[in-house]
Motif scaffolding. Structure first.
Motif, short mmCIF file in Angstrom:
data_model
loop_
_atom_site.label_atom_id
_atom_site.label_comp_id
_atom_site.label_asym_id
_atom_site.label_seq_id
_atom_site.Cartn_x
_atom_site.Cartn_y
_atom_site.Cartn_z
N ALA A 93 -6.85 -33.00 -10.77
CA ALA A 93 -6.94 -31.60 -10.36
C ALA A 93 -5.57 -31.06 -9.95
CB ALA A 93 -7.92 -31.46 -9.20
N GLY A 94 -5.23 -29.90 -10.47
CA GLY A 94 -3.97 -29.25 -10.15
C GLY A 94 -2.76 -29.84 -10.82
N GLY A 95 -2.92 -30.88 -11.62
CA GLY A 95 -1.78 -31.54 -12.23
C GLY A 95 -1.34 -30.88 -13.54
N THR A 96 -0.12 -31.18 -13.92
CA THR A 96 0.43 -30.73 -15.20
C THR A 96 0.56 -31.94 -16.11
OG1 THR A 96 1.62 -28.88 -14.17
CG2 THR A 96 2.37 -29.62 -16.34
N ILE A 97 -0.16 -31.95 -17.19
CA ILE A 97 -0.21 -33.08 -18.10
C ILE A 97 0.49 -32.67 -19.40
CG2 ILE A 97 -1.72 -34.56 -19.47
CD1 ILE A 97 -2.98 -33.04 -16.24
N LYS A 98 1.64 -33.25 -19.66
CA LYS A 98 2.40 -32.87 -20.84
C LYS A 98 2.03 -33.67 -22.09
CE LYS A 98 6.36 -31.21 -18.16
NZ LYS A 98 7.81 -31.37 -17.89
N PRO A 99 1.67 -34.96 -21.99
CA PRO A 99 1.37 -35.70 -23.21
C PRO A 99 0.09 -35.20 -23.89
CG PRO A 99 1.80 -37.19 -21.37
CD PRO A 99 1.63 -35.83 -20.80
N PHE A 100 0.02 -35.39 -25.19
CA PHE A 100 -1.20 -35.15 -25.95
C PHE A 100 -2.27 -36.15 -25.49
CE2 PHE A 100 -3.83 -36.53 -29.53
CZ PHE A 100 -4.35 -35.33 -29.98
N VAL A 101 -3.52 -35.68 -25.30
CA VAL A 101 -4.59 -36.53 -24.78
C VAL A 101 -5.78 -36.48 -25.74
CG1 VAL A 101 -6.13 -36.99 -22.86
CG2 VAL A 101 -3.85 -36.06 -22.41
N GLU A 102 -6.19 -37.65 -26.20
CA GLU A 102 -7.41 -37.74 -26.99
C GLU A 102 -8.16 -39.02 -26.61
OE1 GLU A 102 -8.46 -38.71 -31.53
OE2 GLU A 102 -7.59 -36.71 -31.25
N LEU A 103 -9.35 -38.85 -26.08
CA LEU A 103 -10.22 -39.97 -25.73
C LEU A 103 -11.45 -39.89 -26.62
CD1 LEU A 103 -10.05 -39.72 -21.82
CD2 LEU A 103 -8.51 -40.93 -23.37
N ARG A 104 -11.68 -40.96 -27.39
CA ARG A 104 -12.79 -40.98 -28.33
C ARG A 104 -13.69 -42.17 -28.04
NH1 ARG A 104 -11.12 -40.85 -34.36
NH2 ARG A 104 -13.40 -40.74 -34.49
N ASP A 105 -15.00 -41.93 -28.15
CA ASP A 105 -16.01 -42.99 -28.00
C ASP A 105 -15.87 -43.69 -26.65
OD1 ASP A 105 -16.64 -42.30 -30.60
OD2 ASP A 105 -15.56 -43.99 -31.48
N CYS A 106 -15.51 -42.94 -25.63
CA CYS A 106 -15.32 -43.53 -24.31
C CYS A 106 -16.52 -43.25 -23.41
CB CYS A 106 -14.05 -42.98 -23.65
SG CYS A 106 -12.52 -43.52 -24.45
N ARG A 107 -16.64 -44.11 -22.41
CA ARG A 107 -17.72 -43.97 -21.44
C ARG A 107 -17.09 -43.84 -20.06
NH1 ARG A 107 -22.27 -48.57 -21.53
NH2 ARG A 107 -22.70 -47.57 -23.55
N PHE A 108 -17.51 -42.80 -19.31
CA PHE A 108 -16.97 -42.56 -17.97
C PHE A 108 -18.01 -42.98 -16.94
CE2 PHE A 108 -14.47 -39.84 -20.64
CZ PHE A 108 -13.22 -39.78 -20.05
N GLU A 109 -17.55 -43.71 -15.93
CA GLU A 109 -18.45 -44.15 -14.88
C GLU A 109 -18.81 -43.01 -13.95
OE1 GLU A 109 -18.68 -47.94 -11.90
OE2 GLU A 109 -16.83 -46.74 -11.82
N ALA A 110 -17.86 -42.11 -13.68
CA ALA A 110 -18.07 -41.00 -12.75
C ALA A 110 -17.54 -39.72 -13.38
CB ALA A 110 -17.37 -41.29 -11.42
N GLU A 111 -17.68 -38.62 -12.65
CA GLU A 111 -17.30 -37.32 -13.19
C GLU A 111 -15.80 -37.24 -13.48
OE1 GLU A 111 -18.07 -34.18 -10.46
OE2 GLU A 111 -16.97 -35.10 -8.81
N VAL A 112 -15.47 -36.31 -14.36
CA VAL A 112 -14.08 -36.02 -14.71
C VAL A 112 -13.69 -34.74 -13.99
CG1 VAL A 112 -12.48 -35.54 -16.59
CG2 VAL A 112 -14.38 -37.15 -16.94
N VAL A 113 -12.63 -34.78 -13.20
CA VAL A 113 -12.25 -33.67 -12.33
C VAL A 113 -10.90 -33.12 -12.80
CG1 VAL A 113 -11.80 -32.97 -9.95
CG2 VAL A 113 -13.47 -34.78 -10.42
N LEU A 114 -10.94 -31.88 -13.35
CA LEU A 114 -9.73 -31.28 -13.92
C LEU A 114 -9.45 -29.87 -13.42
CD1 LEU A 114 -10.44 -32.18 -17.70
CD2 LEU A 114 -9.23 -33.57 -16.01
#
Length: 533
Positions: A93-114
Motif C-alpha cells: 500500500a502506498g508504494g511505487t513499484i517500477k518493475p513489470f509484474v506478472e503473476l500467473r497460476d498463483c495462489r494467495f494465502e491472504a488478501e492482496v493490499v495495494l
C-alpha cells in the motif's frame, strides 16, 4: 535493504529454494516457474495442497517490488512468477513499484493490499485471491486480472488505469457488504474488458469513466437477493457499452484480445458462446455513451421490484435486442437516443415499461414490428394516459416520411385520451371518431357529406318547401338547396329563400347540424396537424 550493485538477498531473509529462484529470475527479468507439470496439481483453484517447494513469502515479494536488487548487466528487472503459493498478506500500500509484474497460476494465502500504490503494469492471471484491496491504485499501463477467482470482492474505488483493465473470465464473489467489484470513480484510459466474467454480488461502477469501450460480453452478473447486480449511474463510456454474447477466440463473438489475457479456454458454463445474463436489477441512470449501448441477446432475470433503469441516459444508438424480461420493469424515463434499434419480442408487456420523456429520432426495427405492435408498445409504457410517447412515435414516423402511420398514432392517442374524459366529452369524442376520426381521416368527411347531400337532394326533390316570399325566390334547385344547408360558412343563396315545414323542417335541421359537426371536427383535426408540423 540492498546496497548499490549488491544483488544478494539480506542474510536475515533466509530464502527458501523457491524464493532464491524467484530472486534470481527477478534480476534476470525471466520467469520463475514453480509448476510441477501435473495440470490437476498445478491448478490454483483446485483442491490439491501445495508444498513448501512452491511457497514464497509475501514479505519477500514485497521487498522485490519496492526495493529489489539491481538487474544483471544487460537485463531489465521484472517479477514474473508462475505456479507459486504466496503466504501471508501481500501489502505494498502506498508504494511505487517500477518493475513489470506478472503473476500467473498463483495462489494467495491472504488478501492482496495495494491501495494508493503505483505500478507500471500489473498482471495477475489465473490466480486464486481471497480479496483484492486496490482503492486509488495507479498504473501507467495495464491492470490484468483475467481468469482469477476472488473469494471476497475487489475494491478499485477511484483507481486510475493508464491503458486497459482486463477482467475476462474472472469470478468474483461478494464481500461483507454484498459487493463483488467496488469500482466507483474508476478511470480507465482505454478499454475495460470483463468478458465472460462471473460476478456474485453488486458490481458497482458509479461515476466511472472508460476512455474507449466497456465490454461485458457473455458475462453473468448475479445478485438475486440484493437490489442490483450492476449499479453504474453516471457512467461515462467514450464509445460502446457491450452487454451482448461472447465466445472463445476465433468464434464470431470473440473480442480482439488474445490469450492468456483474452478468452482462451472453455468457459465455466461449458459453451463456446454464451449470452450476457443479469440476475438482479441494473442501474445505468445518467450515463453517457459516445457510440452505443448494445443489449443484443442479453437476458435479464429480475424480481417484481427490480429494474433495468436507463433513466436520462444519452447515446447515439440504443440496441434493445435482448430477451423479454418476464418480471421487473424497464425504465427509459428522460433518456435521449438518436437511433432506437429494437425488436417487438424484446420489450416487456403492460406495466413493465416506463418511458415518460423518452426521446428518440429514428426507429430501426429488427424483424417484424408492425404499427399495431408499436402502438401496443406505447400502451404498455403508459398504464395511465400520457401524450408524450404517442407524440414522440408520431414525430419519428413523420421524420421518415410515414405520414399515414403518424396519423394513426395520433388517432390512437385521441382514443386513449377519450377514456379519461367525463361522459359528455366522451360522447362527443365518440362522435368525432365515428365521423371523421378526430380529423385524422378527413376523407371520411367528404364521404359523409356526399351521403347526406344525396339524401337531402332525394328528399327535397319529392318534397320541395314553399318560398319564403312569393315571387322573390330563385329557381328551385334541390341540389343547391341541400348543399347550402350542409355548408355552414358558404352561402349559396338557397337556404334563406325557402321555408321548410313539418318533416322538411326536421330534415333541414339535421343537415345543418351534421354540416357543423363535420366542419368543426375537420377544422380541429387540421389545426392539430398544423401544430405538429
Amino acid at each position: 535493504m540492498t546496497e548499490p550493485g549488491d544483488g544478494d538477498a539480506p542474510a536475515d531473509l533466509q530464502l527458501t529454494s523457491a524464493e532464491w529462484s524467484m530472486w534470481q529470475a527477478f534480476r534476470n527479468g525471466s520467469t520463475c516457474d514453480l509448476h510441477i507439470g501435473d495440470p490437476a496439481r498445478d491448478d490454483p483453484h483446485g483442491q490439491h495442497l501445495w508444498g513448501p517447494e512452491r511457497r514464497v513469502r509475501a514479505r519477500v515479494v514485497a521487498l522485490l517490488l519496492l526495493d529489489g536488487p539491481p538487474p544483471q548487466p544487460g537485463r531489465v528487472a521484472a517479477l514474473q512468477l508462475t505456479g507459486a503459493y504466496i503466504t501471508d498478506t501481500l501489502d505494498v500500500a502506498g508504494g511505487t513499484i517500477k518493475p513489470f509484474v506478472e503473476l500467473r497460476d498463483c495462489r494467495f494465502e491472504a488478501e492482496v493490499v495495494l491501495p494508493e500504490s503505483h505500478f507500471t503494469t500489473l498482471r495477475l492471471v489465473n490466480c486464486a485471491i481471497p480479496r483484492l484491496e486496490a482503492a486509488r491504485l495507479h498504473t501507467e499501463g495495464d491492470l490484468h486480472l483475467a481468469r482469477c477467482v476472488v473469494q471476497s470482492g475487489i475494491r478499485l474505488t477511484d483507481a486510475q488505469i493508464g491503458t486497459d483493465l482486463m477482467l475476462n473470465q474472472t469470478i468474483v464473489h461478494k464481500d461483507r457488504q454484498g459487493r463483488s467489484l467496488m469500482a466507483d470513480g474508476l478511470t480507465v484510459a482505454q478499454d475495460l474488458q470483463a468478458e465472460m466474467m462471473e460476478s456474485y454480488g453488486e458490481l458497482s461502477l458509479r461515476g466511472a469513466t472508460i476512455g474507449v469501450s466497456l465490454s461485458l460480453r457473455g458475462s453473468r452478473l448475479c445478485n438475486p437477493f440484493g437490489r442490483r447486480a450492476l449499479n453504474a449511474p453516471q457512467l461515462t463510456v467514450e464509445r460502446t457499452l457491450y452487454l451482448t454474447a461472447a465466445g472463445l477466440a476465433n468464434s464470431p463473438f470473440s473480442s480482439s484480445a488474445t490469450p492468456p489475457y483474452g478468452i482462451g479456454q472453455t468457459p465455466s458454463r461449458g459453451t463456446r458462446v454464451q449470452r450476457f445474463e443479469c440476475e438482479g436489477g441494473m442501474r445505468l441512470d445518467d450515463g453517457r455513451f459516445g457510440d452505443a449501448v448494445d443489449f443484443e441477446n442479453a437476458r435479464f432475470i429480475m424480481e417484481s421490484d427490480q429494474e433495468l433503469s436507463l433513466r436520462r441516459i444519452q447515446t447515439p444508438e440504443l440496441r434493445f435486442l435482448g430477451e423479454r424480461p418476464q418480471r421487473g420493469r424497464v425504465i427509459l424515463s428522460g433518456a435521449r437516443v438518436v437511433n432506437l434499434i429494437d425488436k417487438s419480442a424484446s420489450w416487456p408487456g403492460l406495466g413493465g415499461l416506463w418511458m415518460a420523456g423518452f426521446a428518440y429520432e429514428t426507429l430501426i426495427p429488427r424483424g417484424h414490428f408492425p404499427l399495431a405492435l408499436r402502438l401496443q408498445w406505447v400502451a404498455a409504457a403508459t398504464p395511465e394516459y400520457a401524450p408524450e410517447p404517442y407524440e414522440m412515435l408520431a414525430a419519428s414516423l413523420r421524420s421518415t416520411g410515414e405520414d399515414a402511420d403518424a396519423r394513426e398514432v395520433l388517432l390512437a392517442k385521441q382514443r386513449r385520451r377519450r377514456e379519461t374524459l367525463p361522459l359528455a366529452a366522451k360522447a362527443w369524442g365518440i362522435l368525432q371518431d365515428w365521423t371523421v376520426a378526430y380529423g385524422y381521416r378527413p376523407g371520411r368527411a367528404a364521404v359523409w357529406m356526399a351521403v347526406l347531400w344525396a339524401i337531402g337532394t332525394l328528399y327535397f326533390s319529392t318534397s320541395p318547401p314553399p318560398p319564403l316570399k312569393a315571387g322573390e325566390a330563385p329557381p328551385w334547385n334541390p341540389y343547391l338547396y341541400s348543399l347550402d344547408l350542409l355548408l355552414p360558412v358558404i352561402d349559396l343563396n338557397q337556404g334563406a329563400a325557402w321555408k321548410p315545414g313539418g318533416g322538411s323542417q326536421w330534415v333541414a335541421a339535421v343537415l345543418i347540424l351534421a354540416g357543423w359537426v363535420l366542419a368543426t371536427t375537420v377544422a380541429a383535426g387540421a389545426s392539430r396537424l398544423l401544430r405538429r408540423q
